[in-house]
Enzyme design. Structure first.
Site, mmCIF file in Angstrom:
data_model
loop_
_atom_site.group_PDB
_atom_site.id
_atom_site.type_symbol
_atom_site.label_atom_id
_atom_site.label_comp_id
_atom_site.label_asym_id
_atom_site.label_seq_id
_atom_site.Cartn_x
_atom_site.Cartn_y
_atom_site.Cartn_z
ATOM 1 N N HIS A 1 0.761 -1.238 -0.032
ATOM 2 C CA HIS A 1 0.003 -0.038 -0.002
ATOM 3 C C HIS A 1 0.811 1.244 -0.141
ATOM 4 C CE1 HIS A 1 -3.548 2.426 2.119
ATOM 5 N NE2 HIS A 1 -3.737 2.205 0.696
ATOM 6 N N HIS B 1 -0.658 10.760 -2.022
ATOM 7 C CA HIS B 1 -2.001 10.349 -1.607
ATOM 8 C C HIS B 1 -3.050 11.333 -1.049
ATOM 9 C CE1 HIS B 1 -4.739 8.722 1.834
ATOM 10 N NE2 HIS B 1 -4.715 7.518 1.010
#
Length: 323
Positions: A69, A112
């Site tokens: 991730h 992100h």
């Protein structure tokens, strides 16, 4: 004469013991290196779109895979950073989940958050900065320490990834059409897939390029039924089945019957518990193993390197993706 002979025998014995110890030490080191390398060497990284479809298809003897991730950040290595990707892959093969965002002048970078504050030494919204301004910033690691690493573009990462790994490109503020077109632009159908959250995005991706694979959300039987109605081959997808164990065997069994791999997220459960100090590394490793035995084929983990090393210990005979 006898004393000299005894001395020579002792000298030969000492030398022999030294070389025996050295040999044993080298063997031990070689074995350790073999353990470290074993997961990497048995993975044949896809070279074509069809290779990727085969690689991500389900077989009962598949080895488990990690999807790191945000690329597997850790101390010294920021999220969504090429140096971090390289560091993760040193420990074994993994998919790399990444996050694209647009700059003010429409360059797609990896980031992100909507804002720069948490992961860089900049402040404010990503969309308020041009790419040239973004390039003046440096990435922070997970401890908040500013590193020497720069923010990469999606173009740079797509070029870098070929022959090394498989990118899983999330959405953020970059529509499905733009992500698909980037993969097409770089002929990266063998090394990148897109996350598609909505049926209309799944259909559009397939319409734009039938060779590009997708990660789709499928934690309920109804979602599988919805996908069936799109008339898109199951070979074009991997299925994300949830963040919160226990995962229903009904859904994983159904997906496996379609020869599709299941992805389970660990970031919101065991990874979080480990980071908060609620469980130790052994319990974390056991948790990864339990996810695999409960039907997961791919674990999307915040703690990518620990997950890779934990899953290396799961031995599965007749590995179909092995060399």
């Amino acid at each position: 004469m006898k004393r000299e002979l005894n001395f020579e025998i002792k000298k030969i014995t000492a030398i022999s013991l030294f070389f025996l110890f050295l040999l044993l030490f080298q063997t031990t080191q070689a074995q350790q290196n073999q353990i470290i390398e074993k997961f990497k060497t048995k993975v044949d990284v896809p070279k074509s779109a069809n290779d990727l479809k085969k690689f991500l298809s389900y077989r009962s003897n598949n080895f488990p895979i990690v999807s790191a991730h945000r690329g597997g950040p850790m101390e010294g290595f920021p999220e969504n950073c090429i140096a971090t990707f390289e560091n993760t892959l040193k420990h074994g093969f993994a998919l790399l989940e990444i996050d694209p965002r647009y700059t003010k002048d429409s360059i797609i970078i990896l980031m992100h958050d909507q804002t720069l504050d948490r992961t860089t030494n900049g402040h404010g919204k990503v969309s308020d900065y041009t790419y040239a301004e973004i390039q003046k910033l440096f990435l922070k690691d997970i401890t908040g320490k500013v590193t020497t690493y720069k923010i990469p573009t999606l173009d740079e990462v797509l070029v870098w990834a070929k022959g090394k790994t498989i990118l899983v490109i999330d959405e953020k503020d970059v529509p499905i059409e733009d992500r698909v077109n980037k993969i097409k632009q770089h002929n990266a159908q063998a090394s990148a897939l897109v996350i598609a959250y909505k049926p209309e995005d799944i259909s559009l991706s397939y319409k734009l390029d039938k060779d590009i694979m997708m990660e789709i959300m499928m934690d309920k039987i109804e979602m599988a039924d919805t996908f069936e109605k799109l008339n898109i081959p199951w070979s074009n997808v991997v299925a994300f089945v949830g963040h919160n164990p226990p995962i229903s065997r009904n859904i994983t069994d159904l997906i496996h019957k379609k020869n599709v791999k299941c992805i389970v997220g660990s970031s919101r459960n065991i990874d979080k518990e480990f980071i908060q100090g609620k469980i130790d590394q052994q319990k974390l490793s056991n948790g990864y193993h339990q996810l695999i035995h409960s039907g997961a084929d791919i674990i999307e983990a915040d703690l990518g390197i620990i997950a890779i090393e934990s899953l290396n210990n799961i031995s599965k005979k007749g590995v179909s993706n092995a060399k």
